[in-house]
Design a protein around this motif. Structure first.
Motif, mmCIF file in Angstrom:
data_model
loop_
_atom_site.group_PDB
_atom_site.id
_atom_site.type_symbol
_atom_site.label_atom_id
_atom_site.label_comp_id
_atom_site.label_asym_id
_atom_site.label_seq_id
_atom_site.Cartn_x
_atom_site.Cartn_y
_atom_site.Cartn_z
ATOM 1 N N LEU A 116 -2.428 8.180 2.275
ATOM 2 C CA LEU A 116 -1.375 8.696 3.034
ATOM 3 C C LEU A 116 -1.870 8.606 4.635
ATOM 4 C CD1 LEU A 116 -0.202 11.727 0.962
ATOM 5 C CD2 LEU A 116 1.118 9.705 1.472
ATOM 6 N N SER A 117 -3.140 8.870 4.861
ATOM 7 C CA SER A 117 -3.832 9.118 5.937
ATOM 8 C C SER A 117 -3.854 7.616 6.676
ATOM 9 C CB SER A 117 -5.164 9.738 6.076
ATOM 10 O OG SER A 117 -5.694 9.730 7.043
ATOM 11 N N ILE A 118 -4.074 6.648 5.837
ATOM 12 C CA ILE A 118 -4.292 5.323 6.360
ATOM 13 C C ILE A 118 -2.874 4.855 6.598
ATOM 14 C CG2 ILE A 118 -4.793 2.807 5.627
ATOM 15 C CD1 ILE A 118 -7.193 3.989 3.992
ATOM 16 N N LEU A 119 -2.011 5.058 5.893
ATOM 17 C CA LEU A 119 -0.685 4.553 6.385
ATOM 18 C C LEU A 119 -0.162 5.213 7.318
ATOM 19 C CD1 LEU A 119 1.209 4.582 2.376
ATOM 20 C CD2 LEU A 119 0.198 2.585 3.884
ATOM 21 N N ASN A 120 -0.340 6.350 7.643
ATOM 22 C CA ASN A 120 0.239 7.051 9.024
ATOM 23 C C ASN A 120 -0.489 6.424 10.077
ATOM 24 O OD1 ASN A 120 1.693 9.514 9.995
ATOM 25 N ND2 ASN A 120 -0.483 9.879 10.772
ATOM 26 N N GLU A 121 -1.704 6.239 10.042
ATOM 27 C CA GLU A 121 -2.441 5.637 11.282
ATOM 28 C C GLU A 121 -1.837 4.332 11.275
ATOM 29 O OE1 GLU A 121 -4.069 6.190 14.398
ATOM 30 O OE2 GLU A 121 -5.104 7.633 12.910
ATOM 31 N N TYR A 167 -8.223 -2.089 14.180
ATOM 32 C CA TYR A 167 -7.969 -0.822 14.445
ATOM 33 C C TYR A 167 -8.216 0.250 13.857
ATOM 34 C CZ TYR A 167 -4.459 2.836 15.466
ATOM 35 O OH TYR A 167 -4.052 4.093 15.941
ATOM 36 N N LEU A 168 -8.102 -0.003 12.275
ATOM 37 C CA LEU A 168 -8.199 0.934 11.316
ATOM 38 C C LEU A 168 -9.638 1.337 11.028
ATOM 39 C CD1 LEU A 168 -5.936 -0.221 8.517
ATOM 40 C CD2 LEU A 168 -5.515 1.972 9.737
ATOM 41 N N GLU A 169 -10.560 0.160 11.367
ATOM 42 C CA GLU A 169 -12.059 0.377 11.237
ATOM 43 C C GLU A 169 -12.518 1.404 12.555
ATOM 44 O OE1 GLU A 169 -13.449 -3.542 11.160
ATOM 45 O OE2 GLU A 169 -13.333 -3.719 9.021
ATOM 46 N N SER A 170 -11.829 1.158 13.569
ATOM 47 C CA SER A 170 -11.784 1.926 14.726
ATOM 48 C C SER A 170 -11.745 3.388 14.616
ATOM 49 C CB SER A 170 -11.377 1.572 15.926
ATOM 50 O OG SER A 170 -9.810 1.645 15.974
ATOM 51 N N LYS A 171 -10.773 3.790 13.454
ATOM 52 C CA LYS A 171 -10.664 4.994 13.363
ATOM 53 C C LYS A 171 -11.247 5.717 12.047
ATOM 54 C CE LYS A 171 -7.192 5.181 16.316
ATOM 55 N NZ LYS A 171 -7.328 6.283 17.501
ATOM 56 N N LYS A 210 6.363 12.391 4.439
ATOM 57 C CA LYS A 210 5.114 11.719 4.532
ATOM 58 C C LYS A 210 5.219 10.401 4.386
ATOM 59 C CE LYS A 210 2.138 15.641 3.064
ATOM 60 N NZ LYS A 210 1.183 16.192 2.329
ATOM 61 N N ILE A 211 4.647 9.486 5.195
ATOM 62 C CA ILE A 211 4.758 8.055 4.976
ATOM 63 C C ILE A 211 4.023 7.468 3.813
ATOM 64 C CG2 ILE A 211 4.318 5.641 5.990
ATOM 65 C CD1 ILE A 211 4.594 7.128 8.565
ATOM 66 N N ILE A 212 4.862 7.150 2.798
ATOM 67 C CA ILE A 212 4.201 6.485 1.633
ATOM 68 C C ILE A 212 4.281 5.115 1.344
ATOM 69 C CG2 ILE A 212 4.157 8.698 0.252
ATOM 70 C CD1 ILE A 212 7.160 6.207 0.055
ATOM 71 N N GLY A 213 4.800 4.230 2.205
ATOM 72 C CA GLY A 213 4.974 2.862 2.295
ATOM 73 C C GLY A 213 5.963 2.375 3.332
ATOM 74 N N ASN A 232 2.473 2.381 -6.350
ATOM 75 C CA ASN A 232 1.307 2.710 -6.464
ATOM 76 C C ASN A 232 1.263 4.203 -6.637
ATOM 77 O OD1 ASN A 232 1.569 3.707 -3.879
ATOM 78 N ND2 ASN A 232 0.513 2.055 -3.056
ATOM 79 N N ILE A 233 0.018 4.992 -6.504
ATOM 80 C CA ILE A 233 -0.045 6.410 -6.770
ATOM 81 C C ILE A 233 0.808 7.261 -5.932
ATOM 82 C CG2 ILE A 233 -2.248 6.244 -8.013
ATOM 83 C CD1 ILE A 233 -3.307 7.382 -5.619
ATOM 84 N N VAL A 234 1.235 6.384 -4.675
ATOM 85 C CA VAL A 234 1.812 7.454 -3.572
ATOM 86 C C VAL A 234 3.431 7.002 -3.579
ATOM 87 C CG1 VAL A 234 -0.137 8.115 -2.408
ATOM 88 C CG2 VAL A 234 1.105 6.092 -1.545
#
Length: 401
Positions: A116-121, A167-171, A210-213, A232-234
């Motif tokens: 959820l955190s990765i999808l939101n970012e 970008y995600l790695e920078s976060k 919450k963003i799930i996809g 998937n699980i979310v």
């Protein structure tokens, strides 16, 4: 009612000692204090005179109209159409009182929160990219979608996956963590690439907002115009209604829901000031989605494309809904002329033209009768006798006595 369990009973006692039920339910229902109780209009059925009662001393609610009642878990389960464990998680987060079913569940929760955190970012990143990519922005403008609508639906653009990964790695997210989402998929060479690369993105929210996809619309000559996240699980497609997050206030105030097929139908109807629209992310409709719409409206409208596929899908829904019918709940069907979809129809016509179609929507019984009538090839007595049999078979699908 949710059945008793020592672990759950202890959790409920802690919750009831910490928060007032009227404060919790008051987030969703307008309540007025009356003696030892709080009273309001029931969110589970339409009523003019308030009959919904919340008792803080007993930590229970009850509606004298539709006879629905129970504790805090019963309420949020029905109001948000949550499974039992989802309801416990919701109340746990609201109250700040932790609850874990078992070690396996704790591990699953950690993975869910990571995804959820990765999808939101990622959604934040996609929104930034839309404003930086002239071609993607030009497409959005060509569809007459202004900044207010872009911001309301958090529309974005996914560049190549390497840019997203950087970008995600920078976060602080690793490649292995990103692989747990469906933002990356493998090709035949066992190489990862971006599922939504070079696509307009539409974040999909669950019933907890919450963003799930994501949904994605290609900007290239792809054979597949629209894609969704994989389950998937979310992300469970059959549990979602796209557009509910954005349109829920209007839906609650009007007590009307219009169901369409796709993302752009929801968005373009919003652009035309029709803001009580949701999408089932396709032409199928699950029991969860049906009951969720019935939480807001006794008779939602189905408005699928006017082509043969859309008409067939509407008829399938009409038959499917029979199983779940209960007194006072049904569907109506809006017919779009000339093989249009809601999006293309509103490009050529005005809001009032669409509302006329809505006012002439067909009842569920009309659609069912047309299905039966069209199945009879010859208008002779022996063939007409078959109608009784077909009607009885339709009636047998209805489970409610």
């Amino acid at each position: 009612m949710i059945k008793n369990n020592n672990q759950i009973d202890q959790f409920l006692n802690e919750v009831n000692n910490k928060i007032r039920l009227s404060d919790f339910i008051g987030q969703f229902v307008s309540l007025n204090e009356k003696g030892n109780s709080h009273v309001g209009k029931c969110p589970f059925h339409n009523e003019n005179t308030p009959s919904f009662n919340v008792n803080n001393d007993k930590s229970l609610f009850y509606c004298f109209g539709c006879k629905t009642g129970g504790n805090i878990l019963n309420f949020i389960s029905k109001y948000k159409n949550l499974q039992f464990k989802e309801a416990v998680d919701f109340v746990s987060k609201y109250s700040g009182i932790s609850f874990h079913f078992d070690e396996k569940k704790r591990k699953t929760n950690r993975e869910e929160q990571l995804i959820l955190s990765i999808l939101n970012e990622s959604n934040i990143f996609f929104q930034q990219q839309l404003r930086r990519d002239a071609f993607a922005l030009k497409y959005i403008r060509s569809r007459d979608i202004d900044d207010e609508v872009v911001n309301t639906f958090n529309i974005g653009f996914a560049p190549d996956h390497n840019t997203l990964l950087r970008y995600l790695e920078s976060k602080g997210y690793s490649l292995e963590e990103v692989k747990k989402t469906d933002l990356l998929i493998k090709n035949k060479k066992d190489e990862f690439f971006g599922r939504f690369s070079k696509r307009i993105t539409f974040p999909i929210y669950n019933f907890e907002n919450k963003i799930i996809g994501f949904g994605g619309r290609t900007l290239q000559n792809s054979k597949i115009k629209y894609i969704n996240s994989q389950e998937n699980i979310v992300f469970k497609k059959s549990h979602m209604l796209f557009g509910l997050y954005q349109n829920i206030d209007i839906i609650r105030s009007t007590k009307e829901v219009l169901l369409v097929e796709g993302y752009m139908d929801v968005i373009k109807m919003y652009c035309s000031d029709i803001k009580n629209v949701v999408s089932s992310l396709g032409t199928t409709l699950s029991e969860t989605q049906i009951k969720k719409m019935w939480n807001f409206s006794d008779v939602p409208f189905v408005c699928f494309d006017g082509d043969e596929a859309g008409i067939t899908a509407s008829k399938k829904i009409a038959e499917k809904i029979l199983k779940f019918l209960i007194p006072g709940k049904s569907l109506k069907f809006i017919e779009i002329p000339d093989s249009n979809d809601p999006d293309s129809y509103l490009e050529k016509n005005k809001k009032n033209d669409f509302l006329k179609l809505k006012n002439n929507a067909k009842e569920l019984s009309q659609i069912i009768w047309e299905i039966i009538e069209n199945s009879i090839e010859v208008n002779t007595p022996e063939f007409l006798a078959v109608i009784d049999d077909k009607i009885n078979k339709m009636i047998e699908k209805i489970e409610n006595p």
